[in-house]
Design a protein around this motif. Structure first.
Motif, short mmCIF file in Angstrom:
data_model
loop_
_atom_site.label_atom_id
_atom_site.label_comp_id
_atom_site.label_asym_id
_atom_site.label_seq_id
_atom_site.Cartn_x
_atom_site.Cartn_y
_atom_site.Cartn_z
N TYR A 192 0.84 -1.20 0.00
CA TYR A 192 0.00 0.00 0.00
C TYR A 192 0.88 1.24 0.00
CZ TYR A 192 -3.45 3.39 1.76
OH TYR A 192 -4.28 4.47 1.94
N GLN A 193 0.51 2.23 -0.82
CA GLN A 193 1.20 3.51 -0.82
C GLN A 193 0.26 4.58 -0.25
OE1 GLN A 193 4.25 4.29 -1.38
NE2 GLN A 193 4.98 2.34 -2.23
N PRO A 194 0.68 5.31 0.77
CA PRO A 194 -0.17 6.37 1.32
C PRO A 194 -0.54 7.39 0.26
CG PRO A 194 1.71 5.95 2.75
CD PRO A 194 1.96 5.19 1.49
N LEU A 195 -1.69 8.00 0.42
CA LEU A 195 -2.18 8.98 -0.56
C LEU A 195 -1.18 10.13 -0.73
CD1 LEU A 195 -5.87 9.03 0.63
CD2 LEU A 195 -5.10 8.29 -1.63
N GLU A 196 -0.62 10.60 0.38
CA GLU A 196 0.31 11.72 0.28
C GLU A 196 1.58 11.32 -0.47
OE1 GLU A 196 -0.31 14.94 0.95
OE2 GLU A 196 -2.32 14.13 1.25
N MET A 197 1.98 10.06 -0.37
CA MET A 197 3.16 9.61 -1.12
C MET A 197 2.86 9.57 -2.62
SD MET A 197 6.28 8.87 -1.28
CE MET A 197 6.71 8.73 0.46
N ILE A 198 1.67 9.11 -2.97
CA ILE A 198 1.29 9.11 -4.39
C ILE A 198 1.33 10.53 -4.94
CG2 ILE A 198 -0.54 8.59 -6.04
CD1 ILE A 198 -1.41 6.30 -4.20
N LYS A 199 0.85 11.49 -4.16
CA LYS A 199 0.89 12.87 -4.61
C LYS A 199 2.33 13.37 -4.74
CE LYS A 199 -3.64 14.19 -2.80
NZ LYS A 199 -4.38 15.06 -1.84
N LYS A 200 3.20 12.96 -3.81
CA LYS A 200 4.60 13.35 -3.92
C LYS A 200 5.23 12.79 -5.19
CE LYS A 200 7.58 13.77 -0.76
NZ LYS A 200 8.60 13.44 0.26
N VAL A 201 4.87 11.57 -5.55
CA VAL A 201 5.37 10.99 -6.80
C VAL A 201 4.90 11.81 -7.98
CG1 VAL A 201 5.22 8.98 -8.33
CG2 VAL A 201 5.62 8.65 -5.88
N ILE A 202 3.64 12.24 -7.96
CA ILE A 202 3.10 13.06 -9.04
C ILE A 202 3.87 14.38 -9.14
CG2 ILE A 202 1.08 14.41 -9.75
CD1 ILE A 202 -0.65 12.09 -8.67
N ASP A 203 4.14 15.00 -8.00
CA ASP A 203 4.90 16.25 -8.01
C ASP A 203 6.27 16.06 -8.65
OD1 ASP A 203 2.89 17.69 -6.74
OD2 ASP A 203 3.71 17.38 -4.75
N ALA A 204 6.97 14.98 -8.26
CA ALA A 204 8.31 14.74 -8.80
C ALA A 204 8.26 14.42 -10.28
CB ALA A 204 8.98 13.60 -8.03
N MET A 205 7.22 13.73 -10.73
CA MET A 205 7.06 13.47 -12.16
C MET A 205 7.01 14.78 -12.94
SD MET A 205 4.23 10.39 -12.19
CE MET A 205 4.10 10.42 -14.00
N ALA A 206 6.28 15.76 -12.40
CA ALA A 206 6.17 17.05 -13.09
C ALA A 206 7.53 17.73 -13.19
CB ALA A 206 5.17 17.94 -12.35
N TYR A 207 8.37 17.62 -12.14
CA TYR A 207 9.70 18.21 -12.19
C TYR A 207 10.51 17.64 -13.36
CZ TYR A 207 8.68 19.54 -7.31
OH TYR A 207 8.11 20.03 -6.16
N ALA A 208 10.32 16.33 -13.64
CA ALA A 208 11.08 15.65 -14.69
C ALA A 208 10.37 15.63 -16.04
CB ALA A 208 11.39 14.21 -14.26
N LYS A 209 9.20 16.26 -16.11
CA LYS A 209 8.39 16.34 -17.34
C LYS A 209 7.88 14.98 -17.81
CE LYS A 209 10.24 20.75 -19.08
NZ LYS A 209 11.32 21.05 -18.16
N LEU A 210 7.67 14.05 -16.88
CA LEU A 210 6.88 12.86 -17.19
C LEU A 210 5.41 13.24 -17.14
CD1 LEU A 210 8.81 10.19 -15.06
CD2 LEU A 210 8.91 10.51 -17.54
N ASN A 211 4.57 12.54 -17.90
CA ASN A 211 3.19 13.03 -17.99
C ASN A 211 2.10 11.96 -17.85
OD1 ASN A 211 3.44 11.78 -20.49
ND2 ASN A 211 2.47 13.44 -21.63
N VAL A 212 2.45 10.71 -17.53
CA VAL A 212 1.44 9.68 -17.31
C VAL A 212 1.80 8.89 -16.06
CG1 VAL A 212 0.21 7.66 -18.19
CG2 VAL A 212 0.93 9.46 -19.78
N LEU A 213 0.92 8.91 -15.05
CA LEU A 213 1.04 8.03 -13.90
C LEU A 213 0.20 6.79 -14.18
CD1 LEU A 213 1.99 7.56 -10.93
CD2 LEU A 213 -0.27 8.42 -10.25
#
Length: 542
Positions: A192-213
């Motif tokens: 299980y991944q906590p909701l806040e961790m999933i959001k942190k992953v999304i934030d970091a994806m944006a820094y690297a210009k990835l665009n699909v979770l």
């Protein structure tokens, strides 16, 4: 080498045709360009400017009204990551003219996020017409978000002046992604991944210009997501606390602003969310709530192909998915299917005989029927490559084949006229801790695909963070910085990529340190997988 590059900005924008020599300059002085991923084209000067303490956002003349607040929110986040918690209290001398405004000009009023949206942008720091301004123009809000990410990497807090500085101005950057699909898979079924961790992953994806979770939500081990149409599926969660409500899942994708506008958390960062249910295999946990989905009590997967209830459940899941997961595609899995339970269960064996099917034909029947259900809910389809390997000519033409087993698959997929996502496990599986960042960087999705028409069918690639050995304690350092190495491969034009990854080591190390400063637990480059620093030293040297 390409002679020139023409940006795909829409009418109303300045269309820029630039000589490719600027990129050669970037390659020659890579240690002086700390932007990740590397833009399509850039030039820079030798001066320094400061940002005004009341640096502001202006949108005069933009067709995008920002009624949902995506741009305003992104501007505020950009300022936060530039300041990095420091107090900006230096004094700007009268001889220095600070940059006071970033002027963002967006030509499309639409903020719908989907596959293939225009992500191009042009950034001028400062604007030649007004040295008090940064000029950012883009076809859509999502191109503008990328431009803000790039601008944030040009800025830094100076401890000597206690101001936000931008060196090597004037900067002129013209940029757009090489591939439209730049993905990262997370797996919330093995741990299980906590909701806040999933959001942190999304934030970091944006820094690297990835665009699909790619959210691999459920699997054999657990079913943590609430499905309103079939609420007992939730019984397959590990525990009462390791669950996502349907509203939680919506919150991963969206949130409601104070003004009452529905904003999508991932959408606000330019991230699509690809939801997956893996069928007919990898689904043992479904039967915890609905045992009739199992072939038998003692032989529990794949899902019962002979039971109409199986397909009613799939229909219910996809119907519920369609209410919150608005991405063009849904992932239906289809990999690693051991059909022996179907023939070992007498009633299913009788059903197979009645319908004139053997095991492999029943596997095909199941996958194609699941595809039809997904199509009925407006989705296009993604399936793991086994479906193509076994019955590729029967798949819907709206199928994207997801390669994972190894090389050579993408060639065969596009030759058959289907689209492909590359995630070959030998190079782009993050759970393979012995795979180095250099291997992630060098993995080329278009290997041996030379026809332009077939290259276009490779819509992009994805790095996969399978969850057997990661939870909230170590997922970030297992993803980063290796995922960032793949992100440059997917964003930057092929001719701009370093032929030897060692040429980009310093720049990637800088980006890794930047992630750390922004609160992302990215591991050192010198360690395999998710290693730790070996000794005291500078972040930039680890």
């Amino acid at each position: 080498m390409m002679g020139k590059v023409k940006m795909g900005l829409q009418s109303g924008l300045l269309i820029m045709v630039v000589l490719f020599l600027g990129v050669a300059d970037v390659k020659g002085k890579a240690d002086e360009v700390n932007i990740w991923p590397l833009p399509q084209w850039l030039s820079r000067g030798d001066k320094r400017v400061f940002l005004s303490k009341d640096f502001q956002l202006h949108t005069d003349g933009s067709k995008y009204s920002d009624g949902s607040g995506i741009l305003k929110d992104a501007f505020a986040r950009m300022l936060d990551v530039v300041k990095l918690g420091h107090v900006v209290d230096g004094n700007i001398s009268s001889s220095d003219k600070p940059i006071k405004v970033i002027h963002v000009l967006i030509s499309s009023p639409n903020d719908q996020l989907q596959y293939g949206v225009d992500e191009s942008y042009k950034l001028l720091v400062p604007s030649p017409e007004n040295p008090d301004f940064v000029h950012l123009e883009a076809g859509t809000i999502y191109g503008a978000l990328h431009g803000l990410q790039t601008f944030s990497q040009l800025c830094y807090f100076s401890h000597s002046t206690r101001l936000i500085e931008v060196n090597r101005v004037p900067w002129k950057i013209t940029d757009q992604p090489r591939f439209s699909y730049r993905g990262l898979l997370i797996d919330t079924s093995r741990h299980y991944q906590p909701l806040e961790m999933i959001k942190k992953v999304i934030d970091a994806m944006a820094y690297a210009k990835l665009n699909v979770l790619h959210w691999h939500i459920v699997d054999t081990q657990s079913f943590p997501l609430e499905i309103p149409s079939f609420p007992k599926l939730w019984d397959g969660a590990y525990s009462a606390s390791e669950r996502y409500t349907f509203s939680d899942a919506a919150e991963i994708v969206r949130q409601v602003s104070s003004a009452g506008c529905i904003l999508f958390y991932a959408q606000k960062r330019g991230i699509n969310v690809l939801a997956e249910i893996d069928v007919p295999g990898h689904a043992l946990s479904w039967g915890d709530g609905y045992p009739s989905l199992w072939p038998s009590k003692n032989c529990q997967q794949p899902l019962d192909v002979s039971n109409e209830f199986t397909f009613k459940v799939i229909d219910g899941i996809l119907s519920d998915f369609s209410k919150i997961f608005k991405f063009k595609f849904v992932h239906l899995g289809g990999d690693e299917v051991d059909t022996s339970c179907w023939t070992l269960t007498p009633r299913i064996a009788r059903w197979l005989h009645k319908h004139g099917m053997n095991e492999s034909q029943a596997y095909q029947y199941f996958v194609l029927r699941a595809q039809k259900i997904a199509l009925s809910h407006g989705y296009e389809l993604v399936n793991w490559e086994e479906t193509f390997n076994n019955f590729g000519n029967k798949l819907s033409q709206k199928t994207v084949v997801h390669n994972w087993l190894g090389g050579g698959v993408a060639e065969r997929v596009v030759a058959a006229g289907l689209r492909c996502i590359v995630s070959n496990q030998d190079k782009w599986y993050l759970d393979h801790l012995d795979t180095t960042w250099q291997e992630f960087y060098n993995n080329e999705p278009l290997t041996n695909i030379t026809k332009i028409s077939q290259q276009r069918l490779v819509i992009g690639g994805e790095v996969c963070m399978w969850g057997e050995r990661v939870d909230g304690s170590n997922i970030e350092q297992t993803i980063w910085p290796r995922a960032a190495a793949a992100a440059e491969r997917l964003w930057t034009p092929y001719d701009n990529l370093a032929k030897d990854p060692e040429q980009v080591t310093a720049r990637l190390a800088h980006f890794r340190c930047l992630l750390n400063q922004r609160g992302v637990a990215a591991a050192p480059l010198t360690a395999p997988g998710r290693g730790s620093p070996e000794e005291p030293g500078s972040c930039h040297e680890q």
